[in-house]
Design an enzyme around this catalytic site. Structure first.
Site, PDB file in Angstrom:
ATOM      1  N   LYS A  22       0.854  -1.209   0.000  1.00 51.99           N
ATOM      2  CA  LYS A  22       0.000   0.000   0.000  1.00 51.99           C
ATOM      3  C   LYS A  22       0.877   1.242   0.000  1.00 51.99           C
ATOM      4  O   LYS A  22       0.686   2.147  -0.818  1.00 51.99           O
ATOM      5  CB  LYS A  22      -0.891   0.012   1.239  1.00 51.99           C
ATOM      6  CG  LYS A  22      -1.548   1.354   1.523  1.00 51.99           C
ATOM      7  CD  LYS A  22      -2.427   1.359   2.757  1.00 51.99           C
ATOM      8  CE  LYS A  22      -1.691   1.605   4.023  1.00 51.99           C
ATOM      9  NZ  LYS A  22      -1.369   3.009   4.316  1.00 51.99           N
ATOM     10  N   ASN A  23       1.870   1.295   0.877  1.00 52.23           N
ATOM     11  CA  ASN A  23       2.644   2.528   1.039  1.00 52.23           C
ATOM     12  C   ASN A  23       3.633   2.771  -0.086  1.00 52.23           C
ATOM     13  O   ASN A  23       4.166   3.859  -0.209  1.00 52.23           O
ATOM     14  CB  ASN A  23       3.335   2.542   2.403  1.00 52.23           C
ATOM     15  CG  ASN A  23       2.304   2.702   3.516  1.00 52.23           C
ATOM     16  OD1 ASN A  23       1.144   3.025   3.246  1.00 52.23           O
ATOM     17  ND2 ASN A  23       2.715   2.446   4.742  1.00 52.23           N
ATOM     18  N   ARG A  94      -3.859  10.865   4.307  1.00 52.14           N
ATOM     19  CA  ARG A  94      -2.717  11.773   4.362  1.00 52.14           C
ATOM     20  C   ARG A  94      -1.821  11.626   3.140  1.00 52.14           C
ATOM     21  O   ARG A  94      -1.253  12.602   2.651  1.00 52.14           O
ATOM     22  CB  ARG A  94      -1.915  11.490   5.627  1.00 52.14           C
ATOM     23  CG  ARG A  94      -0.609  12.226   5.698  1.00 52.14           C
ATOM     24  CD  ARG A  94       0.196  11.856   6.907  1.00 52.14           C
ATOM     25  NE  ARG A  94       1.528  12.398   6.848  1.00 52.14           N
ATOM     26  CZ  ARG A  94       1.833  13.655   7.151  1.00 52.14           C
ATOM     27  NH1 ARG A  94       0.875  14.466   7.532  1.00 52.14           N
ATOM     28  NH2 ARG A  94       3.069  14.091   7.078  1.00 52.14           N
ATOM     29  N   CYS A 118      -4.540  13.007  12.356  1.00 52.86           N
ATOM     30  CA  CYS A 118      -5.261  11.736  12.257  1.00 52.86           C
ATOM     31  C   CYS A 118      -5.122  11.069  13.622  1.00 52.86           C
ATOM     32  O   CYS A 118      -4.472  11.577  14.518  1.00 52.86           O
ATOM     33  CB  CYS A 118      -4.690  10.875  11.139  1.00 52.86           C
ATOM     34  SG  CYS A 118      -3.165  10.094  11.562  1.00 52.86           S
ATOM     35  N   ARG A 123       0.919  14.891  12.613  1.00 46.91           N
ATOM     36  CA  ARG A 123       1.432  14.619  11.261  1.00 46.91           C
ATOM     37  C   ARG A 123       1.554  15.889  10.423  1.00 46.91           C
ATOM     38  O   ARG A 123       0.925  16.058   9.386  1.00 46.91           O
ATOM     39  CB  ARG A 123       0.551  13.562  10.587  1.00 46.91           C
ATOM     40  CG  ARG A 123       0.453  12.324  11.472  1.00 46.91           C
ATOM     41  CD  ARG A 123      -0.211  11.182  10.823  1.00 46.91           C
ATOM     42  NE  ARG A 123       0.655  10.550   9.831  1.00 46.91           N
ATOM     43  CZ  ARG A 123       0.255   9.505   9.092  1.00 46.91           C
ATOM     44  NH1 ARG A 123      -0.970   9.048   9.239  1.00 46.91           N
ATOM     45  NH2 ARG A 123       1.045   8.960   8.205  1.00 46.91           N
ATOM     46  N   PRO A 124       2.381  16.828  10.888  1.00 42.97           N
ATOM     47  CA  PRO A 124       2.598  18.066  10.131  1.00 42.97           C
ATOM     48  C   PRO A 124       3.334  17.814   8.815  1.00 42.97           C
ATOM     49  O   PRO A 124       3.754  16.683   8.538  1.00 42.97           O
ATOM     50  CB  PRO A 124       3.464  18.884  11.080  1.00 42.97           C
ATOM     51  CG  PRO A 124       4.153  17.889  11.920  1.00 42.97           C
ATOM     52  CD  PRO A 124       3.201  16.731  12.081  1.00 42.97           C
ATOM     53  N   ASP A 308       4.632   0.577  11.963  1.00 43.11           N
ATOM     54  CA  ASP A 308       3.378   0.008  11.439  1.00 43.11           C
ATOM     55  C   ASP A 308       3.170  -1.438  11.876  1.00 43.11           C
ATOM     56  O   ASP A 308       2.126  -2.017  11.574  1.00 43.11           O
ATOM     57  CB  ASP A 308       3.366   0.077   9.906  1.00 43.11           C
ATOM     58  CG  ASP A 308       3.291   1.511   9.419  1.00 43.11           C
ATOM     59  OD1 ASP A 308       3.535   1.746   8.229  1.00 43.11           O
ATOM     60  OD2 ASP A 308       3.021   2.408  10.244  1.00 43.11           O
ATOM     61  N   ILE A 330       7.964   6.980  16.767  1.00 39.94           N
ATOM     62  CA  ILE A 330       7.679   7.648  15.493  1.00 39.94           C
ATOM     63  C   ILE A 330       6.443   8.532  15.586  1.00 39.94           C
ATOM     64  O   ILE A 330       6.428   9.666  15.120  1.00 39.94           O
ATOM     65  CB  ILE A 330       7.488   6.609  14.358  1.00 39.94           C
ATOM     66  CG1 ILE A 330       8.708   5.685  14.263  1.00 39.94           C
ATOM     67  CG2 ILE A 330       7.197   7.301  13.033  1.00 39.94           C
ATOM     68  CD1 ILE A 330       9.984   6.357  13.814  1.00 39.94           C
ATOM     69  N   ARG A 400      -8.714  -0.201   4.442  1.00 35.02           N
ATOM     70  CA  ARG A 400      -7.742   0.746   3.869  1.00 35.02           C
ATOM     71  C   ARG A 400      -6.423   0.053   3.548  1.00 35.02           C
ATOM     72  O   ARG A 400      -5.733   0.424   2.619  1.00 35.02           O
ATOM     73  CB  ARG A 400      -7.466   1.878   4.872  1.00 35.02           C
ATOM     74  CG  ARG A 400      -8.637   2.778   5.136  1.00 35.02           C
ATOM     75  CD  ARG A 400      -8.213   4.006   5.917  1.00 35.02           C
ATOM     76  NE  ARG A 400      -7.074   4.659   5.252  1.00 35.02           N
ATOM     77  CZ  ARG A 400      -6.437   5.715   5.776  1.00 35.02           C
ATOM     78  NH1 ARG A 400      -6.808   6.200   6.944  1.00 35.02           N
ATOM     79  NH2 ARG A 400      -5.432   6.283   5.133  1.00 35.02           N
TER      80      ARG A 400
END
Ligand code: EPZ
Length: 422
Positions: A22-23, A94, A118, A123-124, A308, A330, A400
């Site tokens: 996915k990523n 995002r 989120c 998460r800037p 993750d 993280i 997702r």
């Protein structure tokens, strides 16, 4: 809303195919914006996030066709007639912010909504902005949108990231492929998804060295051409399913599994008493004894233990022999699965970025709430090892990032089914 019913299962036996990442796919798809020629991605995962990225790219004027039941994404951005990435789409995912770099490089302008926070953190995007401004972009925040422009085009630069951000590395690397001159990204993210994106961009004609190391060098070119590229195996889906035989017992083969993608994770599994052996088709996973041993885990950028997989590892540690400390370095709020696991009888004490888990012999099934993508699957893993029934609610989080999750777990004997919601 649908929910997932899980019953205590095990030992598990059989094979689970691992999909494309996915990523990786969420970074590869925006790369189509860098060229007027077609980009074809094979081994693409069938996930709702991919559908969201498709919706976003189409809103910009790109053509995206999903072929072979979604395993092939055929993209073409010959005519980009909109440079605004709307809040309604970006707030859902995002990774939508990954259109910023490519649009700036191709069109000289981009308006991208800030994704907003989120569940797992604020998460800037300061590192994305820092890098793109170094390349000559002028970026202004107005009404919740980043207004970026580079009328004279982008120019290569030396960029140092104060944190090895995956998304910032991807946005800067994509933008730099069409910048004039040389760009060096220092303290770049080293994740396999970065290497996969660099491989694809190179096939499109980009000149990139050092992907996978902390220093990436990009020589800008005038234009990129089309390419066909297979999405790399999903190391997070792989690690997730490896924990099924770890928590339930038995022996499961993960088809397409690769050790080089999950080194730190496999070291921790070995210390916990799980055997991982390479086979012709992937990786075989088997628990050595009746119960895993407690091990400490600290999440770090690749090649460290992946954030993750932290929630999923916590589920395993809830049934381990001994006490383990999981440190999340993280994201600032990535222990929301802990209260849900406690409802199942887990003993977890969360203090800031540390969760101390004292293993119990047996968890007890209960109704629980999924709060984010990876937390949702950690609750399924816990349910597989629990006595009785567990109902995981809000499974849209699961859709997702995990394709055919019920089918894949059921294939190895897990007692799991999807309950259609009202
Ligand atoms: C990617 O997110 C992944 N998402 C995440 O996976 C993953 O958890 C994360 O990398 C870390 O590995 C995708 O690839 C689509 P980061 P990303 O930029 O790029 C801070 C999943 O479950 N930061 O490396 O957003 C940030 O707040 C998802 O599949 C800044 O401070 O991650 C976070 O604390 C979840 N400023 C840390 O860095 C910035 O400009 C890591 O962020 C950017 C990031």
């Amino acid at each position: 809303m649908d929910s997932i019913l899980v019953k205590g299962s095990g030992p598990l036996r059989g094979q689970i195919p691992i999909a494309g990442a996915k990523n990786a796919c969420l970074a590869l798809m925006p790369a189509t914006l860098l060229s007027e020629e077609p980009l074809t991605l094979t081994n693409a995962p069938r996930l709702s996030d991919i559908k969201t990225m498709t919706e976003l790219l189409r809103s910009l004027g790109a053509e995206v066709s999903s072929l072979q039941d979604g395993q092939v994404q055929a993209l073409s951005s010959h005519n980009i007639d909109n440079h605004v990435a709307d809040y309604e789409i970006v707030r859902k995912m995002r990774a939508s912010n990954l259109v910023l770099g490519p649009m700036l490089a191709r069109l000289g302008q981009a308006v991208v909504s800030l994704p907003g926070g989120c569940a797992i953190g604020a998460r800037p995007m300061d590192l994305h902005i820092h890098g793109l401004e170094a390349l000559g972009a002028e970026i202004e925040l107005k009404d919740g949108y980043l207004h970026a422009k580079a009328p004279g085009g982008l120019k290569g630069a030396m960029i140092e990231l104060n944190f090895a951000s995956v998304g910032a590395t991807e946005n800067i690397m994509m933008a730099a492929t069409l910048a004039k001159g040389t760009t060096v990204i220092k303290n770049a993210a080293r994740e396999p998804e970065i290497v996969d994106l660099a491989d694809c961009l190179t096939k499109m004609g980009a000149h990139i060295d050092g992907a996978g190391t902390g220093t990436i060098t990009i020589e800008g070119v005038d234009r990129l051409h089309g390419a066909t590229h297979p999405v790399v195996t999903d190391r997070i889906e792989l690690g997730t399913y490896m924990l099924a035989p770890a928590i339930c017992g038995g022996e499961v083969e993960l088809l397409g599994g690769r050790l080089d993608l999950i080194g730190a994770f496999v070291e921790k599994l070995d210390a916990a008493g799980i055997d991982v052996t390479e086979t012709k088709a992937g990786l075989m996973v088997k628990r050595r004894g009746d119960r895993v041993k407690a091990v400490d885990v600290t999440t770090e950028p690749f090649p460290g233990f992946p954030t993750d997989l932290q929630a999923q590892m916590m589920a395993l540690m809830c049934t381990a022999d001994g006490t383990s400390v999981l440190e999340e370095k993280i994201f600032e709020n990535r222990f929301m699965h802990a209260p849900e696991l406690i409802r199942m009888g887990a003993q977890i004490d969360v203090q800031g970025g540390h969760a101390t888990v004292t293993g119990v012999e047996r968890l007890k099934g209960a109704p629980v709430m999924a709060t984010d993508l990876r937390a949702s699957v950690s609750l399924i893993l816990a349910g597989l090892a629990a006595e009785g029934e567990t109902i995981v609610n809000r499974v849209y989080h699961l859709d997702r990032g995990y394709e055919h999750v019920v089918r894949k777990f059921s294939a190895v004997g897990a007692k799991i089914e999807r309950i259609k919601g009202s």
